[in-house]
Design an enzyme around this catalytic site. Structure first.
Site, PDB file in Angstrom:
ATOM      1  N   THR A 196       2.347  -1.803   8.962  1.00 59.08           N
ATOM      2  CA  THR A 196       2.731  -2.751  10.010  1.00 59.08           C
ATOM      3  C   THR A 196       2.922  -4.175   9.508  1.00 59.08           C
ATOM      4  O   THR A 196       3.512  -4.996  10.198  1.00 59.08           O
ATOM      5  CB  THR A 196       1.662  -2.810  11.120  1.00 59.08           C
ATOM      6  OG1 THR A 196       0.439  -3.293  10.545  1.00 59.08           O
ATOM      7  CG2 THR A 196       1.465  -1.463  11.776  1.00 59.08           C
ATOM      8  N   ASP A 250       0.863  -1.169   0.000  1.00 61.61           N
ATOM      9  CA  ASP A 250       0.000   0.000   0.000  1.00 61.61           C
ATOM     10  C   ASP A 250       0.906   1.227   0.000  1.00 61.61           C
ATOM     11  O   ASP A 250       2.133   1.104  -0.096  1.00 61.61           O
ATOM     12  CB  ASP A 250      -0.993  -0.030   1.168  1.00 61.61           C
ATOM     13  CG  ASP A 250      -0.351   0.138   2.532  1.00 61.61           C
ATOM     14  OD1 ASP A 250       0.893   0.275   2.631  1.00 61.61           O
ATOM     15  OD2 ASP A 250      -1.090   0.134   3.526  1.00 61.61           O
ATOM     16  N   CYS A 294       2.950  -3.228   4.081  1.00 59.88           N
ATOM     17  CA  CYS A 294       2.107  -2.095   4.453  1.00 59.88           C
ATOM     18  C   CYS A 294       2.767  -1.418   5.650  1.00 59.88           C
ATOM     19  O   CYS A 294       3.951  -1.659   5.910  1.00 59.88           O
ATOM     20  CB  CYS A 294       0.661  -2.523   4.738  1.00 59.88           C
ATOM     21  SG  CYS A 294       0.424  -3.622   6.147  1.00 59.88           S
ATOM     22  N   HIS A 314       5.603 -31.742   9.812  1.00 62.75           N
ATOM     23  CA  HIS A 314       4.878 -30.479   9.666  1.00 62.75           C
ATOM     24  C   HIS A 314       3.737 -30.578   8.659  1.00 62.75           C
ATOM     25  O   HIS A 314       2.781 -29.798   8.717  1.00 62.75           O
ATOM     26  CB  HIS A 314       5.826 -29.355   9.258  1.00 62.75           C
ATOM     27  CG  HIS A 314       6.984 -29.236  10.195  1.00 62.75           C
ATOM     28  ND1 HIS A 314       6.842 -28.815  11.500  1.00 62.75           N
ATOM     29  CD2 HIS A 314       8.294 -29.529  10.041  1.00 62.75           C
ATOM     30  CE1 HIS A 314       8.022 -28.830  12.100  1.00 62.75           C
ATOM     31  NE2 HIS A 314       8.915 -29.268  11.229  1.00 62.75           N
ATOM     32  N   HIS A 330       8.694 -24.696   8.859  1.00 56.44           N
ATOM     33  CA  HIS A 330       7.628 -25.468   9.508  1.00 56.44           C
ATOM     34  C   HIS A 330       6.236 -25.207   8.951  1.00 56.44           C
ATOM     35  O   HIS A 330       5.394 -26.101   8.985  1.00 56.44           O
ATOM     36  CB  HIS A 330       7.615 -25.179  11.009  1.00 56.44           C
ATOM     37  CG  HIS A 330       8.833 -25.676  11.717  1.00 56.44           C
ATOM     38  ND1 HIS A 330       8.994 -25.542  13.069  1.00 56.44           N
ATOM     39  CD2 HIS A 330       9.946 -26.305  11.273  1.00 56.44           C
ATOM     40  CE1 HIS A 330      10.157 -26.059  13.439  1.00 56.44           C
ATOM     41  NE2 HIS A 330      10.759 -26.522  12.350  1.00 56.44           N
TER      42      HIS A 330
END
Length: 147
Positions: free
Chosen positions: A66, A8, A64, A132, A97
């Site tokens: 955060t 963004d 973005c 996994h 994993h």
């Protein structure tokens, strides 16, 4: 390797740095926007995730402010395993994993140096499989149950 990348407006400057880094590593990049203009991060996340789920690319990177908004949006797409990472251990182990196929980063959280190191780990670390895989199958079942 081929990577789809998107951001963004808050992540635009960092995206440019990551694209330059990937190009220097001879990684093919599909840029899904934005180009600095104000935009809605779910739209960009959808574009990158469409590239990943259609197997047009190997993995995706979303940036973005955060990394959290991009991660929330990306994880709404079936087949996407997006992880917000801001340090080395998490990005390594989300590949080993969880077979994460989208890396989300926050331009207001980390600088370019860390972002480039995390991107390098993300593209160079392979999924371990084995024990996994059972858990990834359980995640896939959750996606199927909720659609």
């Amino acid at each position: 390797m081929k990577i789809a990348i998107g951001c963004d407006h808050a992540g635009y400057d960092l995206k440019k740095e990551v694209v330059k880094f990937l190009n220097e590593k001879n990684v093919e990049v599909i840029d899904c926007g934005c180009n600095g203009e104000s935009c809605d991060y779910p739209d960009i996340a959808q574009k990158v995730c469409a590239e990943v789920t259609s197997d047009n690319v190997d993995r995706g990177v979303l940036i973005c402010g955060t990394g959290i908004g991009m991660s929330i949006a990306a994880n709404k797409v079936n087949g996407i395993r997006a992880a917000v990472c801001s340090e080395h251990f998490s990005v390594k182990y989300t590949r080993l994993h969880n077979d994460a196929n989208v890396l989300c980063m926050g331009a207001r959280v980390i600088g370019a140096g860390i972002a480039l190191e995390l991107t390098d780990i993300f593209i160079s670390t392979q999924y371990e499989g084995g024990r996994h895989q059972r858990r990834l199958d359980l995640i896939s079942n959750l996606e199927k149950q909720n659609n």
